[in-house]
Design a protein around this motif. Structure first.
Motif, mmCIF file in Angstrom:
data_model
loop_
_atom_site.group_PDB
_atom_site.id
_atom_site.type_symbol
_atom_site.label_atom_id
_atom_site.label_comp_id
_atom_site.label_asym_id
_atom_site.label_seq_id
_atom_site.Cartn_x
_atom_site.Cartn_y
_atom_site.Cartn_z
ATOM 1 N N ALA A 158 9.688 1.988 0.927
ATOM 2 C CA ALA A 158 10.606 1.492 -0.103
ATOM 3 C C ALA A 158 11.283 2.657 -0.826
ATOM 4 N N LEU A 159 10.530 3.708 -1.102
ATOM 5 C CA LEU A 159 11.112 4.887 -1.750
ATOM 6 C C LEU A 159 12.180 5.524 -0.865
ATOM 7 N N ALA A 160 11.918 5.610 0.425
ATOM 8 C CA ALA A 160 12.901 6.187 1.347
ATOM 9 C C ALA A 160 14.176 5.357 1.372
ATOM 10 N N VAL A 161 14.048 4.041 1.389
ATOM 11 C CA VAL A 161 15.223 3.167 1.408
ATOM 12 C C VAL A 161 16.022 3.319 0.111
ATOM 13 N N ILE A 162 15.339 3.399 -1.018
ATOM 14 C CA ILE A 162 16.026 3.562 -2.304
ATOM 15 C C ILE A 162 16.740 4.907 -2.370
ATOM 16 N N VAL A 163 16.072 5.973 -1.932
ATOM 17 C CA VAL A 163 16.698 7.303 -1.946
ATOM 18 C C VAL A 163 17.935 7.316 -1.052
ATOM 19 N N VAL A 164 17.839 6.744 0.130
ATOM 20 C CA VAL A 164 18.994 6.703 1.037
ATOM 21 C C VAL A 164 20.126 5.882 0.436
ATOM 22 N N PHE A 165 19.788 4.797 -0.241
ATOM 23 C CA PHE A 165 20.826 3.987 -0.889
ATOM 24 C C PHE A 165 21.579 4.795 -1.936
ATOM 25 N N VAL A 166 20.854 5.532 -2.759
ATOM 26 C CA VAL A 166 21.490 6.344 -3.803
ATOM 27 C C VAL A 166 22.305 7.481 -3.194
ATOM 28 N N VAL A 167 21.738 8.173 -2.217
ATOM 29 C CA VAL A 167 22.444 9.294 -1.583
ATOM 30 C C VAL A 167 23.696 8.813 -0.871
ATOM 31 N N SER A 168 23.626 7.645 -0.242
ATOM 32 C CA SER A 168 24.792 7.158 0.507
ATOM 33 C C SER A 168 25.947 6.771 -0.411
ATOM 34 N N MET A 169 25.690 6.550 -1.693
ATOM 35 C CA MET A 169 26.787 6.312 -2.634
ATOM 36 C C MET A 169 27.700 7.537 -2.731
ATOM 37 N N TYR A 170 27.111 8.704 -2.581
ATOM 38 C CA TYR A 170 27.872 9.948 -2.684
ATOM 39 C C TYR A 170 28.407 10.421 -1.337
ATOM 40 N N THR A 171 27.725 10.093 -0.261
ATOM 41 C CA THR A 171 28.147 10.576 1.057
ATOM 42 C C THR A 171 29.062 9.596 1.778
ATOM 43 N N HIS A 172 29.274 8.427 1.207
ATOM 44 C CA HIS A 172 30.074 7.395 1.883
ATOM 45 C C HIS A 172 31.526 7.830 2.104
ATOM 46 N N GLN A 173 32.024 8.701 1.274
ATOM 47 C CA GLN A 173 33.431 9.100 1.367
ATOM 48 C C GLN A 173 33.691 10.101 2.491
ATOM 49 N N LEU A 174 32.639 10.732 3.027
ATOM 50 C CA LEU A 174 32.826 11.700 4.104
ATOM 51 C C LEU A 174 33.109 10.957 5.399
ATOM 52 N N ARG A 175 34.344 11.088 5.870
ATOM 53 C CA ARG A 175 34.765 10.302 7.021
ATOM 54 C C ARG A 175 35.665 11.146 7.927
ATOM 55 N N ILE A 176 35.436 11.030 9.223
ATOM 56 C CA ILE A 176 36.303 11.670 10.215
ATOM 57 C C ILE A 176 36.819 10.568 11.126
ATOM 58 N N GLY A 177 38.079 10.210 10.957
ATOM 59 C CA GLY A 177 38.643 9.111 11.729
ATOM 60 C C GLY A 177 37.901 7.825 11.420
ATOM 61 N N PRO A 178 37.460 7.094 12.439
ATOM 62 C CA PRO A 178 36.745 5.839 12.197
ATOM 63 C C PRO A 178 35.250 6.033 11.917
ATOM 64 N N LEU A 179 34.775 7.270 11.976
ATOM 65 C CA LEU A 179 33.341 7.538 11.840
ATOM 66 C C LEU A 179 32.998 7.951 10.410
ATOM 67 N N TYR A 180 32.070 7.234 9.799
ATOM 68 C CA TYR A 180 31.559 7.595 8.479
ATOM 69 C C TYR A 180 30.471 8.648 8.679
ATOM 70 N N GLY A 238 0.834 -1.190 0.000
ATOM 71 C CA GLY A 238 0.000 0.000 0.000
ATOM 72 C C GLY A 238 0.873 1.246 0.000
ATOM 73 N N HIS A 239 0.260 2.369 0.300
ATOM 74 C CA HIS A 239 0.997 3.630 0.292
ATOM 75 C C HIS A 239 2.127 3.664 1.334
ATOM 76 N N PRO A 240 1.921 3.185 2.574
ATOM 77 C CA PRO A 240 3.040 3.204 3.529
ATOM 78 C C PRO A 240 4.218 2.344 3.064
ATOM 79 N N GLU A 241 3.922 1.191 2.489
ATOM 80 C CA GLU A 241 4.998 0.323 2.019
ATOM 81 C C GLU A 241 5.760 0.959 0.864
ATOM 82 N N ARG A 242 5.045 1.597 -0.023
ATOM 83 C CA ARG A 242 5.706 2.284 -1.136
ATOM 84 C C ARG A 242 6.543 3.458 -0.645
ATOM 85 N N LEU A 243 6.031 4.186 0.324
ATOM 86 C CA LEU A 243 6.783 5.307 0.876
ATOM 87 C C LEU A 243 8.051 4.818 1.575
#
Length: 130
Positions: A11-33, A4-9
């Motif tokens: 899933a969309l959030a998980v997909i958006v975070v997956f794509v965004v994290s491809m670009y933000t993964h390199q930002l690191r301070i010491g052992p913390l991503y 339904g709508h909650p499940e689609r929302l």
């Protein structure tokens, strides 16, 4: 397609975070991503909001998994001898658990016989006037 709508929302959030994290993964301070941590804090807030406003059980479960994920980010700061492999493995495992919870929510909806949003007809062409 079966959710339904909650499940689609969710899933969309998980997909958006997956794509965004491809670009933000390199930002690191010491052992913390830092980039991934910020994205996961936002995703946690999103699923907490969903858990409080929707009538589904799985956003609450995913919120708990996301809080555990945030604790994994703190682990290298609290236990310096923990390996990066252990941190990444924990994050991957919790990500799989999050995806399974979303899938279980869709499965529960399907088992209850609720009509998926995909099957609802939103627009129908008019028949020609006779």
């Amino acid at each position: 397609m079966k959710g339904g709508h909650p499940e689609r929302l969710g899933a969309l959030a998980v997909i958006v975070v997956f794509v965004v994290s491809m670009y933000t993964h390199q930002l690191r301070i010491g052992p913390l991503y830092v980039g991934d941590a910020v994205v996961d804090v936002l995703l946690t807030a999103f699923f907490v909001w969903m858990a409080l406003t929707r009538d589904r059980w799985w956003p609450l479960f995913i919120s708990a998994v996301m809080v555990l994920t945030l604790l994994v980010y703190a682990a290298p700061l609290l236990v310096p001898e923990i390996s990066a492999y252990a941190v990444v493995s924990a994050r991957v495992g919790l990500g799989i658990l999050m995806a399974l919870a979303l899938l279980a929510g869709v499965g529960e909806r399907w088992l209850m016989g609720e009509v998926p949003v995909f099957n609802r007809v939103i627009w129908r062409p008019r028949r020609p006037a006779s």
